[in-house]
Design an enzyme around this catalytic site. Sequence first.
Site, mmCIF file in Angstrom:
data_model
loop_
_atom_site.group_PDB
_atom_site.id
_atom_site.type_symbol
_atom_site.label_atom_id
_atom_site.label_comp_id
_atom_site.label_asym_id
_atom_site.label_seq_id
_atom_site.Cartn_x
_atom_site.Cartn_y
_atom_site.Cartn_z
ATOM 1 N NE ARG A 18 23.473 -137.886 41.694
ATOM 2 C CZ ARG A 18 24.568 -138.455 42.206
ATOM 3 N NH1 ARG A 18 24.464 -139.597 42.856
ATOM 4 N NH2 ARG A 18 25.725 -137.893 42.060
ATOM 5 C CE1 TYR A 144 33.975 -136.439 41.740
ATOM 6 C CE2 TYR A 144 32.726 -134.409 41.959
ATOM 7 C CZ TYR A 144 32.921 -135.738 42.282
ATOM 8 O OH TYR A 144 32.069 -136.357 43.150
HETATM 9 C C1 LIG Z 1 29.142 -134.553 42.657
HETATM 10 C C2 LIG Z 1 28.125 -134.833 41.574
HETATM 11 C C3 LIG Z 1 28.257 -135.782 40.509
HETATM 12 N N1 LIG Z 1 27.095 -135.712 39.765
HETATM 13 C C4 LIG Z 1 26.247 -134.780 40.301
HETATM 14 C C5 LIG Z 1 26.885 -134.194 41.418
HETATM 15 C C6 LIG Z 1 26.350 -133.057 42.236
HETATM 16 C C7 LIG Z 1 25.319 -133.503 43.199
HETATM 17 C C8 LIG Z 1 25.833 -134.289 44.379
HETATM 18 O O1 LIG Z 1 26.549 -133.699 45.209
HETATM 19 O O2 LIG Z 1 25.489 -135.453 44.475
HETATM 20 C C9 LIG Z 1 24.930 -134.353 39.810
HETATM 21 C C10 LIG Z 1 24.017 -135.351 39.213
HETATM 22 N N2 LIG Z 1 24.259 -136.658 38.874
HETATM 23 C C11 LIG Z 1 23.146 -137.216 38.324
HETATM 24 C C12 LIG Z 1 22.148 -136.204 38.241
HETATM 25 C C13 LIG Z 1 20.834 -136.444 37.523
HETATM 26 C C14 LIG Z 1 19.656 -135.751 37.891
HETATM 27 C C15 LIG Z 1 19.012 -136.173 39.193
HETATM 28 O O3 LIG Z 1 18.250 -137.148 39.200
HETATM 29 O O4 LIG Z 1 19.213 -135.455 40.207
HETATM 30 C C16 LIG Z 1 22.684 -135.047 38.835
HETATM 31 C C17 LIG Z 1 22.010 -133.706 39.077
HETATM 32 C C18 LIG Z 1 22.970 -138.591 37.866
HETATM 33 C C19 LIG Z 1 23.913 -139.632 38.326
HETATM 34 N N3 LIG Z 1 25.283 -139.523 38.403
HETATM 35 C C20 LIG Z 1 25.810 -140.732 38.781
HETATM 36 C C21 LIG Z 1 24.751 -141.664 38.960
HETATM 37 C C22 LIG Z 1 24.916 -143.126 39.343
HETATM 38 C C23 LIG Z 1 25.568 -143.875 38.220
HETATM 39 C C24 LIG Z 1 24.835 -145.113 37.764
HETATM 40 O O5 LIG Z 1 23.603 -145.119 37.608
HETATM 41 O O6 LIG Z 1 25.542 -146.102 37.515
HETATM 42 C C25 LIG Z 1 23.560 -140.979 38.668
HETATM 43 C C26 LIG Z 1 22.157 -141.541 38.656
HETATM 44 C C27 LIG Z 1 27.268 -141.022 38.886
HETATM 45 C C28 LIG Z 1 28.085 -140.031 39.626
HETATM 46 N N4 LIG Z 1 28.231 -138.718 39.304
HETATM 47 C C29 LIG Z 1 29.060 -138.081 40.224
HETATM 48 C C30 LIG Z 1 29.479 -139.078 41.151
HETATM 49 C C31 LIG Z 1 30.381 -138.828 42.330
HETATM 50 C C32 LIG Z 1 28.890 -140.288 40.749
HETATM 51 C C33 LIG Z 1 29.084 -141.650 41.359
HETATM 52 C C34 LIG Z 1 28.318 -141.747 42.627
HETATM 53 C C35 LIG Z 1 27.435 -142.939 42.667
HETATM 54 O O7 LIG Z 1 27.755 -143.953 42.046
HETATM 55 O O8 LIG Z 1 26.412 -142.799 43.360
HETATM 56 C C36 LIG Z 1 29.430 -136.656 40.209
#
Ligand SMILES: Cc1c2[nH]c(c1CCC(=O)O)Cc1[nH]c(c(CCC(=O)O)c1C)Cc1[nH]c(c(CCC(=O)O)c1C)Cc1[nH]c(c(C)c1CCC(=O)O)C2
Length: 336
Positions: A18, A144
Site C-alpha cells: 500500500r 468479499y
Molecule cells: C483486502 C484488500 C483490498 N485491497 C487490497 C487488499 C489486499 C491487501 C490487504 O490485505 O490490505 C489490495 C490493494 N489495495 C490497493 C492496492 C494498491 C497497491 C499498493 O499500493 O499496495 C493493493 C495491492 C489500493 C487501495 N485500496 C483501497 C485504498 C484506500 C481507498 C482510498 O484511497 O480512498 C487504497 C489506496 C480501498 C480498499 N480496498 C480494500 C479495502 C478493504 C479497502 C478499504 C480500506 C481502507 O479504506 O483503507 C480491499
Amino acid sequence: MRVLAGEALPRPPVWLMRQAGRYLPEYRAVRAQAGSFLDLCYNPALATEVTLQPIRRFGFDAAILFSDILVVPHALGQDVRFTEGEGPRLDPVTGLADLAHLDEELDLGRLSPVFETLQRLRGDLPGETTLLGFCGAPWTVASYMIAGKSTPDQAPARVLAYRDPVFIERLIDRLVTASVRYLVAQIDAGADAVQIFESFAGALPPALFDRLSLDPVRRLVEGVRVARPQARVIVFARGAGPRLEVLAKSGIADAVGLDWAVDPAWARDVLQPLRPVQGNLDPLALVAGGRALDEAVDAILAAFAGRPHIFNLGHGILPETPISHVERMLRRVRGD
Ligand SMILES: Cc1c2[nH]c(c1CCC(=O)O)Cc1[nH]c(c(CCC(=O)O)c1C)Cc1[nH]c(c(CCC(=O)O)c1C)Cc1[nH]c(c(C)c1CCC(=O)O)C2
C-alpha cells in the site's frame, strides 16, 4: 528480481504494501480530483501518477500497480462500490443462483485501463525498479464477494463453506480461472512479477485452509506458469502462521510474504532455507517511529541477513504513518 531468483544481497531491496496511499499528501491531492476510488483505479494517467509518487519520493526498489483486488469481481459483473470512510460494498453473491448472474469468463476488455497503466509504468519507471502486478487470492476475493463488505472474521463466507461446499467450490474455481487470465495479461502488459494477496488466510481452520486457500493458489500459480514460464510470483498469506512452511515446501511461490506476527527467527530457520522471504515490519512500529522503530527494523535485518530477503511491512502502510518515519526506516534498511 534478483532476490526472487534466489540471490542474497548485502542490503535487502525494499518496497511497502500500500505504498501509494493516503499517508502521502500528493496521493490525497490526486484522489480528491479523481471522483470515486474505482474511477482512480480505471484512469491510466492518474493510476500511473499515484503508482509513481512513492517511487519519486522514496526510491523504492519496486513499484506496485495502483488498483484493487476487487476489480476482478467488478469485471465479472458484480456491483462494486467504495463509499467514503466505509470501505468496499458489493451486492452479495451467496449461492449458485447469484453466481449464474455473473460472467463465466473474465472480460479483459473491462480491465483494459489496468493494462494500459502497466504499459505506461513500464515506460516511465527507472529501469532498475521492479514493476509488480497483483491480484487477490481466490478465497480472499470470494469472502468479499459473499459478505459484500469487510468483515472481522469472514464469517459469511466461512459458514457457507460448510453449508454449501458446491457453491464455494464453483465460486473459487471461477476466481482461479479469472485470476490466471488477469495475471497473465498483467505480465504481458509489463509486470515483472506478481503478488497474490491472501489477506484472510488466518480465518481458515486447517481442513478449509488446504481446500480453499492452498489448493486454489497452487492452481492459480500453475496456470500462470504454464502460460508464462518466466513469471515470478510472491504469495502473501496473512495469518497463515506455521502453515507458511507448507507453502514454502510446496514450491508454489518464488517468495513467501510474512505478516507482522511471524517470528523472524522461525522464518529464518524454517522458511528462508526453502524460499526467499518478504517482510515483515509491524505497520504500527512505523507509525510509532523512534527507537522502537529502529530496533524493529534492525531485528528483521539481522534475522534475514545472508539469505534472500525483500524488506517490507507485515501488512499495508497505515494512513496515519508520518513520512519522516518512512525516511528513517529507509536510511536504516539501506545503511546510510
Ligand atoms: C483486502 C484488500 C483490498 N485491497 C487490497 C487488499 C489486499 C491487501 C490487504 O490485505 O490490505 C489490495 C490493494 N489495495 C490497493 C492496492 C494498491 C497497491 C499498493 O499500493 O499496495 C493493493 C495491492 C489500493 C487501495 N485500496 C483501497 C485504498 C484506500 C481507498 C482510498 O484511497 O480512498 C487504497 C489506496 C480501498 C480498499 N480496498 C480494500 C479495502 C478493504 C479497502 C478499504 C480500506 C481502507 O479504506 O483503507 C480491499
